[in-house]
Design a protein around this motif. Structure first.
Motif, PDB file in Angstrom:
ATOM      1  N   CYS A 128       0.922  -1.251  -0.243  1.00 52.30           N
ATOM      2  CA  CYS A 128       0.017   0.039  -0.070  1.00 52.30           C
ATOM      3  C   CYS A 128       1.189   1.118   0.015  1.00 52.30           C
ATOM      4  N   PRO A 129       1.655   1.412  -1.217  1.00 53.26           N
ATOM      5  CA  PRO A 129       2.567   2.536  -1.059  1.00 53.26           C
ATOM      6  C   PRO A 129       1.834   4.158  -1.001  1.00 53.26           C
ATOM      7  N   GLN A 130       0.766   4.145  -1.531  1.00 53.95           N
ATOM      8  CA  GLN A 130       0.009   5.399  -1.418  1.00 53.95           C
ATOM      9  C   GLN A 130      -0.616   5.583  -0.067  1.00 53.95           C
ATOM     10  N   ASN A 131      -0.277   4.721   0.999  1.00 53.23           N
ATOM     11  CA  ASN A 131      -0.574   4.854   2.259  1.00 53.23           C
ATOM     12  C   ASN A 131       0.496   5.036   3.366  1.00 53.23           C
ATOM     13  N   ILE A 132       1.634   5.421   2.728  1.00 55.53           N
ATOM     14  CA  ILE A 132       2.897   5.886   3.355  1.00 55.53           C
ATOM     15  C   ILE A 132       3.035   7.246   3.245  1.00 55.53           C
ATOM     16  N   LEU A 133       2.949   7.656   4.671  1.00 56.61           N
ATOM     17  CA  LEU A 133       3.020   9.198   4.979  1.00 56.61           C
ATOM     18  C   LEU A 133       4.549   9.462   5.311  1.00 56.61           C
ATOM     19  N   PHE A 134       5.389  10.373   4.672  1.00 60.06           N
ATOM     20  CA  PHE A 134       6.839  10.660   5.306  1.00 60.06           C
ATOM     21  C   PHE A 134       6.864  11.840   5.969  1.00 60.06           C
ATOM     22  N   HIS A 135       7.513  11.781   6.935  1.00 64.85           N
ATOM     23  CA  HIS A 135       7.909  13.069   7.896  1.00 64.85           C
ATOM     24  C   HIS A 135       9.268  13.097   8.047  1.00 64.85           C
ATOM     25  N   PHE A 136      10.066  14.248   7.102  1.00 64.19           N
ATOM     26  CA  PHE A 136      11.346  14.298   7.100  1.00 64.19           C
ATOM     27  C   PHE A 136      11.783  15.650   8.011  1.00 64.19           C
ATOM     28  N   VAL A 137      12.750  15.310   8.642  1.00 64.28           N
ATOM     29  CA  VAL A 137      13.462  16.478   9.754  1.00 64.28           C
ATOM     30  C   VAL A 137      14.544  16.853   9.240  1.00 64.28           C
ATOM     31  N   SER A 138      14.861  18.325   8.974  1.00 67.41           N
ATOM     32  CA  SER A 138      15.978  18.778   8.355  1.00 67.41           C
ATOM     33  C   SER A 138      16.156  20.096   9.181  1.00 67.41           C
ATOM     34  N   THR A 139      17.541  20.417   9.154  1.00 65.83           N
ATOM     35  CA  THR A 139      17.951  21.236  10.259  1.00 65.83           C
ATOM     36  C   THR A 139      17.336  22.785   9.728  1.00 65.83           C
ATOM     37  N   SER A 140      16.960  23.690  10.487  1.00 61.33           N
ATOM     38  CA  SER A 140      16.460  25.029  10.075  1.00 61.33           C
ATOM     39  C   SER A 140      17.347  25.851   9.235  1.00 61.33           C
ATOM     40  N   THR A 141      18.167  25.396   9.026  1.00 64.48           N
ATOM     41  CA  THR A 141      19.473  26.430   8.174  1.00 64.48           C
ATOM     42  C   THR A 141      19.644  25.590   6.897  1.00 64.48           C
ATOM     43  N   ALA A 142      18.821  24.522   6.625  1.00 70.03           N
ATOM     44  CA  ALA A 142      19.026  23.858   5.348  1.00 70.03           C
ATOM     45  C   ALA A 142      18.261  24.231   4.226  1.00 70.03           C
ATOM     46  N   ASP A 143      18.264  24.181   2.921  1.00 68.75           N
ATOM     47  CA  ASP A 143      17.546  24.688   1.949  1.00 68.75           C
ATOM     48  C   ASP A 143      16.310  23.805   1.744  1.00 68.75           C
ATOM     49  N   HIS A 144      15.289  24.038   2.343  1.00 65.80           N
ATOM     50  CA  HIS A 144      14.028  23.277   2.390  1.00 65.80           C
ATOM     51  C   HIS A 144      13.466  23.563   1.125  1.00 65.80           C
ATOM     52  N   ARG A 145      13.478  24.182   0.351  1.00 65.70           N
ATOM     53  CA  ARG A 145      12.669  24.703  -0.965  1.00 65.70           C
ATOM     54  C   ARG A 145      13.689  23.403  -1.747  1.00 65.70           C
ATOM     55  N   HIS A 146      14.911  23.379  -1.828  1.00 69.21           N
ATOM     56  CA  HIS A 146      15.666  22.468  -2.585  1.00 69.21           C
ATOM     57  C   HIS A 146      15.260  20.884  -2.298  1.00 69.21           C
ATOM     58  N   LEU A 147      15.201  20.741  -1.009  1.00 70.82           N
ATOM     59  CA  LEU A 147      14.974  19.393  -0.722  1.00 70.82           C
ATOM     60  C   LEU A 147      13.518  18.938  -1.052  1.00 70.82           C
ATOM     61  N   LEU A 148      12.459  19.960  -0.767  1.00 70.88           N
ATOM     62  CA  LEU A 148      11.165  19.752  -1.252  1.00 70.88           C
ATOM     63  C   LEU A 148      11.125  19.530  -2.896  1.00 70.88           C
ATOM     64  N   LEU A 149      11.894  20.285  -3.633  1.00 69.57           N
ATOM     65  CA  LEU A 149      11.767  20.128  -5.127  1.00 69.57           C
ATOM     66  C   LEU A 149      12.404  18.931  -5.511  1.00 69.57           C
ATOM     67  N   THR A 150      13.684  18.411  -4.854  1.00 72.31           N
ATOM     68  CA  THR A 150      14.437  17.309  -5.231  1.00 72.31           C
ATOM     69  C   THR A 150      13.467  16.006  -4.957  1.00 72.31           C
ATOM     70  N   ILE A 151      12.780  15.896  -4.035  1.00 71.34           N
ATOM     71  CA  ILE A 151      11.930  14.811  -3.534  1.00 71.34           C
ATOM     72  C   ILE A 151      10.750  14.875  -4.398  1.00 71.34           C
ATOM     73  N   THR A 152      10.299  16.005  -4.694  1.00 73.46           N
ATOM     74  CA  THR A 152       8.770  16.045  -5.606  1.00 73.46           C
ATOM     75  C   THR A 152       8.976  15.577  -6.789  1.00 73.46           C
ATOM     76  N   HIS A 153      10.274  16.030  -7.297  1.00 76.32           N
ATOM     77  CA  HIS A 153      10.554  15.685  -8.862  1.00 76.32           C
ATOM     78  C   HIS A 153      10.741  14.144  -8.910  1.00 76.32           C
ATOM     79  N   SER A 154      11.548  13.397  -8.037  1.00 77.03           N
ATOM     80  CA  SER A 154      11.653  12.106  -8.126  1.00 77.03           C
ATOM     81  C   SER A 154      10.479  11.224  -7.544  1.00 77.03           C
ATOM     82  N   PHE A 155       9.784  11.720  -6.894  1.00 74.91           N
ATOM     83  CA  PHE A 155       8.490  10.991  -6.368  1.00 74.91           C
ATOM     84  C   PHE A 155       7.207  11.899  -6.268  1.00 74.91           C
ATOM     85  N   PRO A 156       6.944  12.278  -7.782  1.00 70.77           N
ATOM     86  CA  PRO A 156       5.694  13.232  -7.780  1.00 70.77           C
ATOM     87  C   PRO A 156       4.461  13.033  -7.001  1.00 70.77           C
TER      88      PRO A 156
END
Length: 364
Positions: free
Chosen positions: A105-133
């Motif tokens: 049931c892969p569509q029932n998996i919810l991911f909670h990613f923790v990253s430092t507040s100084t990281a480029d969150h927008r970059h991480l978001l776009l990278t993940i969204t591109h590979s896993f739309p």
């Protein structure tokens, strides 16, 4: 919550996803290669390019999580927590890919990613969204300054990263509507359905579940200063403590909050700053608080140590028994060894989940 935090709803029709069993490691390698990702790419800050992974869909008998008011709080879903940073992003992408590929049931998996507040969150978001739309996830900012002053130097500098201590704070970082979480490190791949691990039962007095290794020399995780102190050495009185690896854990966050376990871990870290009672990073405080009280999990869910020891990272073999999760804990990481053309034999089992697009790869 980060302003870049994102929840992406599923937008594909349900279609049966055949779950691959893992009778033999060779079969796993072949099946993973056959599911090779497409050639679409995205670029990271250090010029890495990641492919778009295949889409995976729920089997017909999967429960629906779409009717809930807040999907990210669904109790029908499998909640997975991981950390994200630039250094281990390649490993994280492979881990995500492996989880989805082997889930019923892969569509029932919810991911909670923790990253430092100084990281480029927008970059991480776009990278993940591109590979896993279609991936459903959120990114939570972690103020590493809250723990930086508590970290003592350990035997390997990589273990001193504040992000290694983010697992201490999951109960505070994630929404309180989430009661049950599977925490995973970034240097692993699953070859079995994560729902089986998430279903590990925790009784009313148990906060955490993980594979235990009672044959390990437990006393070696603490210094002679600890064991020679009459008060400290009584810490484990009434318990039968065993080593467990904190890279794979099932945690009841509600019980964690009720028991103030973050505070209990911090108190041991504060003592460590005054007295050197251990040498190995973020693991010993977990052992001090939980060893001897956790729910056991079958060893197949953490075939750990594939990265070798913390000094040289030499090649290691699998532990005897079945395999559901391969974990490259230790100094050696498969992507580093593969890039250096010095892979260990078992690194070939990680490679099929690698989403990195190499500069010399031929476009299909």
């Amino acid at each position: 919550m980060s302003k870049f935090a994102l929840v992406i709803p599923p937008n594909h029709p349900h279609r049966h996803h055949h779950h691959r069993h893992h009778l033999f490691l060779l079969f796993l390698l072949i099946s993973a290669i056959n599911a090779a990702p497409s050639s679409a790419t995205t670029t990271t800050n250090n010029d890495q390019k990641f492919k778009e992974a295949p889409q995976f869909y729920n089997a017909p008998n999967c429960p629906s999580i779409n009717g809930t008011t807040n999907e990210m709080c669904s109790h029908e879903a499998v909640h997975v927590a991981m950390t994200l940073d630039a250094a281990y992003l390649r490993g994280s992408m492979a881990a995500i890919f492996s989880i989805l590929q082997h889930s019923s049931c892969p569509q029932n998996i919810l991911f909670h990613f923790v990253s430092t507040s100084t990281a480029d969150h927008r970059h991480l978001l776009l990278t993940i969204t591109h590979s896993f739309p279609s991936l459903k996830f959120q990114i939570y900012p972690y103020d590493s300054s809250v723990v930086s002053g508590l970290i003592s130097t350990s035997i390997r500098s990589a273990l001193d990263s504040p992000l290694n201590y983010a697992r201490n704070y999951l109960a505070d970082l994630l929404p309180h509507c989430i009661h049950h979480i599977v925490y995973l490190d970034s240097d692993l791949v699953l070859v079995d359905d994560i729902a089986k691990l998430a279903a590990t039962p925790l009784d009313e007095n148990t906060v955490l579940a993980a594979p235990e290794y009672c044959n390990a020399n437990f006393t070696s995780y603490f210094t002679p200063t600890f064991w020679s102190n009459p008060t400290l050495s009584l810490t484990f009185a009434g318990r039968k403590p065993c080593y467990f690896n904190t890279g794979v854990m099932v945690i009841d966050l509600q019980k964690w909050r009720e028991g103030d376990y973050t505070i209990k871990i911090i108190e041991w870290m504060e003592l460590q700053k005054r007295k050197r009672i251990y040498e190995l990073g973020s693991l010993p405080p977990f052992l001090l608080v939980f060893a001897g009280t956790i729910a056991p999990v079958d060893h197949r869910w953490n075939q750990h140590g594939l990265g070798g020891d913390n000094y040289r990272g030499l090649c290691r073999n699998l532990h005897p028994g079945r395999v559901s999760l391969l974990h490259w804990s230790g100094k050696g990481k498969p992507w580093v060894r593969l890039d250096a053309n010095r892979p260990c034999p078992l690194d070939a089992l990680w490679a099929p989940y690698d989403l990195l697009q190499t500069p010399f790869a031929l476009e299909s």
